[in-house]
Enzyme design. Structure first.
Site, PDB file in Angstrom:
ATOM      1  N   GLU A  79      37.047  48.305  39.166  1.00 18.73           N
ATOM      2  CA  GLU A  79      37.538  46.965  38.850  1.00 18.73           C
ATOM      3  C   GLU A  79      38.090  46.966  37.429  1.00 18.73           C
ATOM      4  OE1 GLU A  79      34.554  43.985  39.514  1.00 18.73           O
ATOM      5  OE2 GLU A  79      34.197  44.583  41.589  1.00 18.73           O
ATOM      6  N   ILE A 129      19.276  36.175  45.920  1.00 15.27           N
ATOM      7  CA  ILE A 129      20.529  35.771  46.569  1.00 15.27           C
ATOM      8  C   ILE A 129      20.438  35.984  48.068  1.00 15.27           C
ATOM      9  CG2 ILE A 129      22.995  36.282  46.741  1.00 15.27           C
ATOM     10  CD1 ILE A 129      22.890  36.975  43.723  1.00 15.27           C
ATOM     11  N   HIS A 188      36.194  39.415  42.369  1.00 12.35           N
ATOM     12  CA  HIS A 188      34.853  39.272  41.786  1.00 12.35           C
ATOM     13  C   HIS A 188      34.587  37.807  41.387  1.00 12.35           C
ATOM     14  CE1 HIS A 188      31.570  41.948  39.850  1.00 12.35           C
ATOM     15  NE2 HIS A 188      31.067  40.775  40.161  1.00 12.35           N
ATOM     16  N   GLY A 196      32.202  35.919  42.823  1.00 12.37           N
ATOM     17  CA  GLY A 196      30.878  35.488  43.281  1.00 12.37           C
ATOM     18  C   GLY A 196      30.206  34.458  42.402  1.00 12.37           C
TER      19      GLY A 196
END
Length: 526
Positions: A262, A153, A280, A282
């Site tokens: 989370e 990434i 979240h 992504g």
């Protein structure tokens, strides 16, 4: 019987279709409580999850009798107890590339949003205000982007940033200088990155070494006005320290997609000036969700049906093309290892596996894992290819591999040498028409197929031995299936390997051991 997979988290329906097309039964049961999962997991060969289902040690213990593979549709495996899975011989796979572009794009989007204060400007404008002078942004052109983590990434983010004409510096202990040049980035130490970066993005897993990598101390060493983007893992940044620096104006802005806890219903960063939060997201694009679901279904199906291992975190990779070619060699390595393990009575200090001839050109890591499992199984019944390397390491056993292109006699030869407190023992095997055979023991040549039960006898080569052995076996009602001999020379050290249809008991072994000139007698089971 077809393998069965439990899909415990929401996956694209296309994943279910792939399982079914490949001949794998797939049951979709999402939202299970831990107790519900514990009751049914023992019925399945595979478990497919995203991030919601926790495959902890309790789940793995309940599944260990049958479960062969856990597939995580996504990159992070925080919800899977990998050491417990490894000890149970369960392969753990993820899909590290299925959502890479999506996650990288989200980091770039967060960087832009932070640089131009887009969320706050949007809220203000839609509230009927026209605060043009309030939202003074910063230009990214010519600025220095600091990457913490330059893996898959991170490299995509670097590529996009270079396209924006930013300079990119990267801190990653595993980044080689050659790869840095290939990526077009400058490899730096963390101190340099903190001092030079106008924007910092994080792209590293959460480990003991990376936890709070942007600590209060490191955050204080950044440039005034720095922008910080975290779309990787909560816990990489000290959230309380960041809030303080945001309030003081040292940090110009921050954009987080991930948090220590989370779901993040409340957080110390919420409400800070120029702080942007997303839940979240992504990997949350249609394309990424489809990609990781399809990828995990293909990988799990390949493993359950062919033995191919892709993107495993605790087992050597084996491609679908390699699997059929490796299969007979895996069987040879495991049986030869089993032979060696049953011939050793003292503590093992080292295991060397040598590959000669054509086999040396293959992917030998799975063969070594298979050989180790064979060697260790007589001592540790539940060990297998997945757990064996870790078990050997835990016990301080040195494992080494060697290869040579040529084999003097055979097209391919595998040799296992065991070093114990008492010395060394070596065993070699090869394939004949695809079937594993023992071809050397104690330096003596022979050619013996493996049988489920075998009798090993080491003796001096003297007349009458074979007749005496045959008489004892007949008297005990043990039928001979195969009989193979090897020796140094006439009258010297010799061995025989006998495939038998009945299991020799201790009394029979005692009688064989008492025969004239017999040094050692063992029953071997495969």
């Amino acid at each position: 019987m077809a393998p069965r997979v439990l899909i415990a988290d929401k996956l694209s329906p296309a994943a279910v279709d792939i399982f079914k097309q490949r001949g794998v039964e797939a049951d979709v049961k999402t939202g299970l409580s831990k107790d519900e999962l514990l009751k049914i997991i023992g019925d399945y060969d595979g478990l497919a999850v995203r991030s919601a289902t926790k495959a902890d040690k309790d789940v793995i213990a309940a599944a260990a009798k049958k479960l062969k593979v856990i597939g995580r549709a996504g990159i992070g495996v925080d919800n899977v107890d990998i050491p417990a899975a490894t000890a149970a011989g369960i392969v753990v796979m993820n899909t590290p590339f299925g959502n890479s572009i999506t996650t990288a794009e989200h980091a770039i989007a967060m960087m832009f949003a932070c640089a131009r204060q887009l969320p706050a400007a949007d809220l203000s404008t839609q509230a009927g205000k026209w605060e043009k002078n309030r939202f003074m942004g910063v230009e990214l052109y010519g600025k220095t982007l600091g990457l913490i983590g330059a893996g898959n990434i991170g490299s995509i983010v670097a590529d996009r940033a270079l396209g924006l004409k930013m300079k990119v510096v990267a801190y990653d202990p595993f980044l080689s200088p050659e790869r840095a040049v290939e990526m077009g980035v400058e490899k730096v130490e963390l101190d340099q990155l903190l001092a030079r970066a106008d924007v910092i993005t994080l792209h590293t897993p959460l480990t003991d070494k990376t936890r709070n990598i942007l600590s209060a101390e490191n955050l204080a060493r950044t440039k005034k006005g720095v922008l910080i983007v975290n779309c990787a893992r909560g816990g990489l940044v000290d959230e309380a320290a960041l809030r303080k620096l945001l309030d003081e104006g040292h940090v110009g802005g921050a954009a987080f997609d991930v948090f220590v806890e989370e779901p993040a219903k409340e957080n110390v960063l919420f409400g800070a000036e120029n702080f942007i939060a997303t839940p979240h997201l992504g990997a949350s694009t249609v394309e990424a969700q489809e990609n990781v679901a399809l990828q995990v279904a293909e990988q799990m199906s390949d493993y359950l049906l062919t033995g191919a291992v892709t993107n495993a975190l605790n087992s050597p990779s084996v491609t679908a093309e390699e699997a059929p070619r490796l299969k007979p060699f895996v069987a040879l390595a495991e049986k030869l290892g089993g032979f060696a393990g049953q011939m050793v009575d003292f503590g093992i200090k080292a295991i060397d596996i040598a590959y000669e001839g054509e086999v040396s050109a293959l992917n030998t890591r799975p063969l070594t894992a298979a050989a180790l499992s064979g060697v260790l199984r007589p001592m540790l019944e539940d060990v297998n290819m997945v757990s064996a390397p870790a078990v050997a390491k835990e016990r301080g056993i040195t494992v080494s591999e060697s290869k040579q292109d040529d084999s003097p006699v055979y097209e391919s030869l595998v040799r296992i040498t065991i070093t114990t407190e008492k010395g060394k023992r070596s065993f070699a095997g090869s394939l004949l028409a695809g079937a594993p055979r023992v071809v050397e023991v104690k330096g003596m040549d022979l050619d013996a197929p493996f049988a489920p039960t075998m009798l090993y006898v080491n003796n001096l080569d003297k007349p009458g031995f074979i007749g005496n052995l045959g008489a004892l076996l007949a008297e005990a009602g043990v039928n001979i299936a195969t009989f193979n001999l090897g020796r140094v020379a006439a009258g010297e050290d010799a061995i025989c390997l006998v495939g038998v249809d009945q299991d020799p008991d201790a009394a029979l072994l005692g009688k064989i051991q008492a025969l004239p000139h017999v040094k050692e007698a063992r029953a071997l089971r495969f």
